[in-house]
Structure formats: structure tokens, C-alpha cells
Design an enzyme around this catalytic site. Sequence first.
Site, PDB file in Angstrom:
ATOM      1  N   ARG A  11      -9.220   1.348  -3.541  1.00 62.92           N
ATOM      2  CA  ARG A  11      -9.246   0.331  -2.481  1.00 62.92           C
ATOM      3  C   ARG A  11      -9.618  -0.997  -3.107  1.00 62.92           C
ATOM      4  O   ARG A  11     -10.755  -1.216  -3.517  1.00 62.92           O
ATOM      5  CB  ARG A  11     -10.264   0.739  -1.409  1.00 62.92           C
ATOM      6  CG  ARG A  11     -10.245  -0.137  -0.163  1.00 62.92           C
ATOM      7  CD  ARG A  11     -11.211   0.371   0.885  1.00 62.92           C
ATOM      8  NE  ARG A  11     -10.893   1.712   1.341  1.00 62.92           N
ATOM      9  CZ  ARG A  11      -9.981   1.994   2.272  1.00 62.92           C
ATOM     10  NH1 ARG A  11      -9.328   1.012   2.862  1.00 62.92           N
ATOM     11  NH2 ARG A  11      -9.745   3.240   2.630  1.00 62.92           N
ATOM     12  N   GLU A  44      -3.525   8.440   0.443  1.00 65.77           N
ATOM     13  CA  GLU A  44      -2.366   7.735   1.021  1.00 65.77           C
ATOM     14  C   GLU A  44      -1.765   6.757   0.012  1.00 65.77           C
ATOM     15  O   GLU A  44      -2.460   5.920  -0.553  1.00 65.77           O
ATOM     16  CB  GLU A  44      -2.816   6.982   2.271  1.00 65.77           C
ATOM     17  CG  GLU A  44      -1.698   6.178   2.902  1.00 65.77           C
ATOM     18  CD  GLU A  44      -2.191   5.328   4.077  1.00 65.77           C
ATOM     19  OE1 GLU A  44      -3.256   5.652   4.645  1.00 65.77           O
ATOM     20  OE2 GLU A  44      -1.514   4.339   4.395  1.00 65.77           O
ATOM     21  N   SER A  77       3.491   4.333   3.495  1.00 61.93           N
ATOM     22  CA  SER A  77       3.395   4.319   4.950  1.00 61.93           C
ATOM     23  C   SER A  77       4.698   3.805   5.548  1.00 61.93           C
ATOM     24  O   SER A  77       5.166   2.725   5.192  1.00 61.93           O
ATOM     25  CB  SER A  77       2.226   3.436   5.374  1.00 61.93           C
ATOM     26  OG  SER A  77       2.003   3.564   6.750  1.00 61.93           O
ATOM     27  N   ARG A  92      -2.430   1.580  -7.083  1.00 62.74           N
ATOM     28  CA  ARG A  92      -2.963   2.829  -6.512  1.00 62.74           C
ATOM     29  C   ARG A  92      -2.197   4.042  -7.032  1.00 62.74           C
ATOM     30  O   ARG A  92      -2.806   5.078  -7.347  1.00 62.74           O
ATOM     31  CB  ARG A  92      -2.918   2.813  -4.980  1.00 62.74           C
ATOM     32  CG  ARG A  92      -3.570   4.067  -4.398  1.00 62.74           C
ATOM     33  CD  ARG A  92      -3.584   4.098  -2.887  1.00 62.74           C
ATOM     34  NE  ARG A  92      -4.660   3.293  -2.319  1.00 62.74           N
ATOM     35  CZ  ARG A  92      -4.984   3.299  -1.017  1.00 62.74           C
ATOM     36  NH1 ARG A  92      -4.304   4.067  -0.180  1.00 62.74           N
ATOM     37  NH2 ARG A  92      -5.958   2.541  -0.569  1.00 62.74           N
ATOM     38  N   ARG A 103      -5.676  -7.981   0.682  1.00 60.33           N
ATOM     39  CA  ARG A 103      -6.368  -7.431   1.842  1.00 60.33           C
ATOM     40  C   ARG A 103      -7.869  -7.603   1.684  1.00 60.33           C
ATOM     41  O   ARG A 103      -8.435  -7.264   0.655  1.00 60.33           O
ATOM     42  CB  ARG A 103      -6.012  -5.961   2.016  1.00 60.33           C
ATOM     43  CG  ARG A 103      -4.501  -5.788   2.187  1.00 60.33           C
ATOM     44  CD  ARG A 103      -4.099  -4.375   2.508  1.00 60.33           C
ATOM     45  NE  ARG A 103      -2.644  -4.328   2.680  1.00 60.33           N
ATOM     46  CZ  ARG A 103      -1.946  -3.234   2.970  1.00 60.33           C
ATOM     47  NH1 ARG A 103      -2.580  -2.089   3.137  1.00 60.33           N
ATOM     48  NH2 ARG A 103      -0.638  -3.293   3.118  1.00 60.33           N
TER      49      ARG A 103
END
Length: 423
Positions: free
Chosen positions: A272, A346, A349, A387, A257
Site C-alpha cells: 500500500r 488484490e 479490479s 504491487r 492515492r
Amino acid sequence: MLDLAYIREHPEEIKQAAAKKRLDVDVDRLLALDVERRTLIKEVEALRAKKNAASDRIAKLVGEEKARAIAEMREASAREKELAATLKEVEAELERLLLLVPSPPAPDVPEGDESANVVIRTWGTPREFDFPLRDHVELAELLDLIDIPRGVKVAGTRFYYLKNEGALLHWAVCRFALDHLVRKGFTPIYVPVLVKREAMVGTGYFPGGEEQAYKIPEDDLFLVGTAEVSLCAYHADEILAEDELPRHYVGYSSCFRREAGTYGKDTRGIYRIHQFDKVEQVVICRNDVEESIREQDFIQENAEEIVRALGLPHRVVVVATAEMGQGQVKKYDIETWMPGRGGYGETHSCSRFYDFQARRLNLRYRTKEGEIKFCHTLNNTAIASPRILIAILENYQQADGSVVVPEVLRPYLGGMEVIRPKR
RNA sequence: GGAGAGAUGGCUGAGCGGUCGAAAGCGCCCGCCUCGAAAGCGGGUAGGCGCAUGACGCGCCUCUCGGGUUCGAAUCCCGAUCUCUCCGCCA
């Protein structure tokens, strides 16, 4: 993508959906193009029908008569070509707009931005620390698990190396999640991480998300941001049999990403980053709202089982409309407790799409009655690492900087119980 | 990367520029036959779009994709993609 006929019949609902999701779509223009398109189709097809009939006649004619008929058809053919060209333009613009139309959110989705998210479940209690807390960056430094400076040296900002138990832990959580789902009947798949544009459009990431994806221009390929892309596109352009649904796939892939527009956000540590690995659940099921809801609950439960097994405090939120993707109907996030952040972050998802992706992917199935329908698709994270390592390291840390290995991961680390500082 | 061959319906595989959405075979489905099955016989068996929708339906498009020639293209021409074979390279 939505059914054009549905948009035609429910324009207000679509406009409201766009407003709720804070998206801009010219529904009126789309409807005007739809009318124009169908008008042109009628004209073009009438001409073609005439041509086809004449063509049959010409084959049997001779001499003068034939020459005259041919001259007439020459004109009709030219006219048809003109109209067909216009039709093509109209269809291209219609298609472009159609790709921007959002799915209406489910009625039980809260309206608004992130602040409107609703916490529906909380599991576990964040630990009270009776010693000075270290965040994952400090712990990883002490234990020599993550090397961020060298990641930056070699690849740039938001890159990193995992090493020693850091690397082992990374593969351990992935393998644990994978095994958990395979046990539950999921088909494990290792997928392409470079895909064609069609796969990105088909899953709804394009158009709109181009700036978030790494591109390989020489080959016109894109690095996926999730295995969802490769897994959903797996059956694109196919017609599956109803009795082989639902399909449960668990994919494993690296994810890439660009994180454009996030400068200065989450810059510390590995929260991130541009590259990570993810074990992803994808479901392809029948075109049935009830079944979709059941499947979403199922894959959501699977993810929660994994986080619970890791012993990590977390909560589940229903994501509000403005934070949803264009195609999503309802989305749950799992936010896992990260002591270093002093809050939940988070980690998972879970999305329900109905046939939004299937229409774009041309992913269909044949019912027992012989009817052909678009499938429904759903996806959810099983585990995303590194993460999740933030939560593991920070929640399991001890006063001396050592980190207890969650029990379920120990078999994957040769039975190791504690990761200790290297003197 | 170099050289060559090829892409037709679920599969195999025919196909002279008009009679080809496409022969034939296989597979599959439904009947008949049978106590049941096999064999045999008969029939059916792509997708998309538009119109009409009470039902039957009517029309258009699709022989990898895109462009061209032609009154007319699965058939001719150009381009792209993919597959296969040989050579080179390689984890």
C-alpha cells in the site's frame, strides 16, 4: 449519476441500492426537490413566454402605448428574476443529491461486506517452499531492488525507490501488459495525471472521495488515482458515432492515492503506497446491458491472461455490495497469491458502470437511427506495479534468495533469466 | 512570467440593442437527373429542459462561461476561462 426520471419511478429500488452499498442518500428529499423544480420551471417559463410575446409587440409600438407596455413588463421581469433565482437554488441542491445516488448492483452480486465476496475462479496452486520463505521486502533488500528507507527520507511514509532489476522489472510488466492489449486492438494512450475537478466528479470519485486524492490548490487540479479518470473523461461532452463503438483504450499512468484512514494497515513493504504505475483498460460502448456484460467479460479475461502469462496463482472474486463503489454495477477483483502474506492480495479490479459515468461526463453517442444516448463505460486493471512485483518476487524466489524472471518478461530485461544477490 | 489579438452552429464566416437559434459558403443526409457517378436542381441538417405523449406537437433555454445594464442582449459593461501572436524562460 442515474436518470432522474428513473429515480422518480423507482424510488424503492434506489433506497435498497443505497442500503446494500451502505450509503446514505436522502431519496425522499431528492424527489421533493424534483417536484419543486418542475413546478418552478412551469411558472418561470410561462412568465418568459409572456415576456417574449410582449417584447415582440413592444418593438412595433410607439408613444404612450409603448411606454405603458414597458411599465408592465418591468414588473413581470422582476417577478421572473425572483422565481429564476429560487429555481437555481433548488436545482443546485437537486444536483448535489443526484451526485450521491448509487447505481443498483446487478442481481447476481452478493449482498454484504467483504466476507460475502464470492470466489468464482482459482488458477494455479501456491508453491510449497522447502526452504525458509522470504517476503518481498527481504528479497528486495538482498537483491537491492527496492529502497524503502530512502523513499521515506525523501518523500515520506509509503514512498519508495525501485532500482536495478527492480526498476527494470517494473517497466517490464507495464510494457508487457501494454503490448498484450495493443495486440488485441486497444488504442494505447499516455494520459494527464493532473485533472480538473470535473473529471473526478465525472468518473464518480467526487463527491465522496476527496480525502483520497492529492490536490494542487493553486491550480485547482487533482492527481489521479488511476488513468481511468483521464481516459473516461477523454470523450466528455462529445457525441460519438455508434459505428465507432466500442472503443477500447489502454492507458498508462502514474497513480496517486493519499490512503487516508489506513494508518497501520499494510505498512510493510510496497503493498500500500502513495504512488504507483498502472496500465489500465477502459471501454466505452453502446447503451446496452448485454454489450456491457460482454465487454466486462472481455476485459476481465484480458487481465487474467496477463496474470496467467506471468505464471502467478490467483483467484477471481465477485465483490459484494458493501465493498462496491457508488457507481459500480458489478465488480470483479483478481487477487494474486503473495506467499509473504500467506494469502491472496488484490491486484486487479474490473468495474461495470452502465451509463453512470457517462451521464456525469456527458459522454454520448448517436445511434444509426439518429437517436442520442449515453454511452456505457467499463474499466479494468491490466497491471499495477510495483504491487504485482510483490507476487513476482515472492512466487519466483529460490533458496539462495535469487528470483527467476518470468519467461514473458525476459525479452524486456535483455534476456535475463535470474536476478541474483549482489554478493 | 510580460505585451497584444480573439472566442458565433460539424467547419469557414457574417451579424445596426428588438424582425437572430442566428446570413452565406463548405461538409453531411434525402430526393430528382444518370446505365452508374460527377456536375446541376429541390429539400433537410445543433443540443438541453418542461408539458404532452397514439401520432403531429407546444413552450423555455443555449452565439465560451458567470454576473450586470435594459421592457428587450450574439450585439453594451464587469469578471473568469480558453486560444493565437510577440518577448522572456525552459525538459
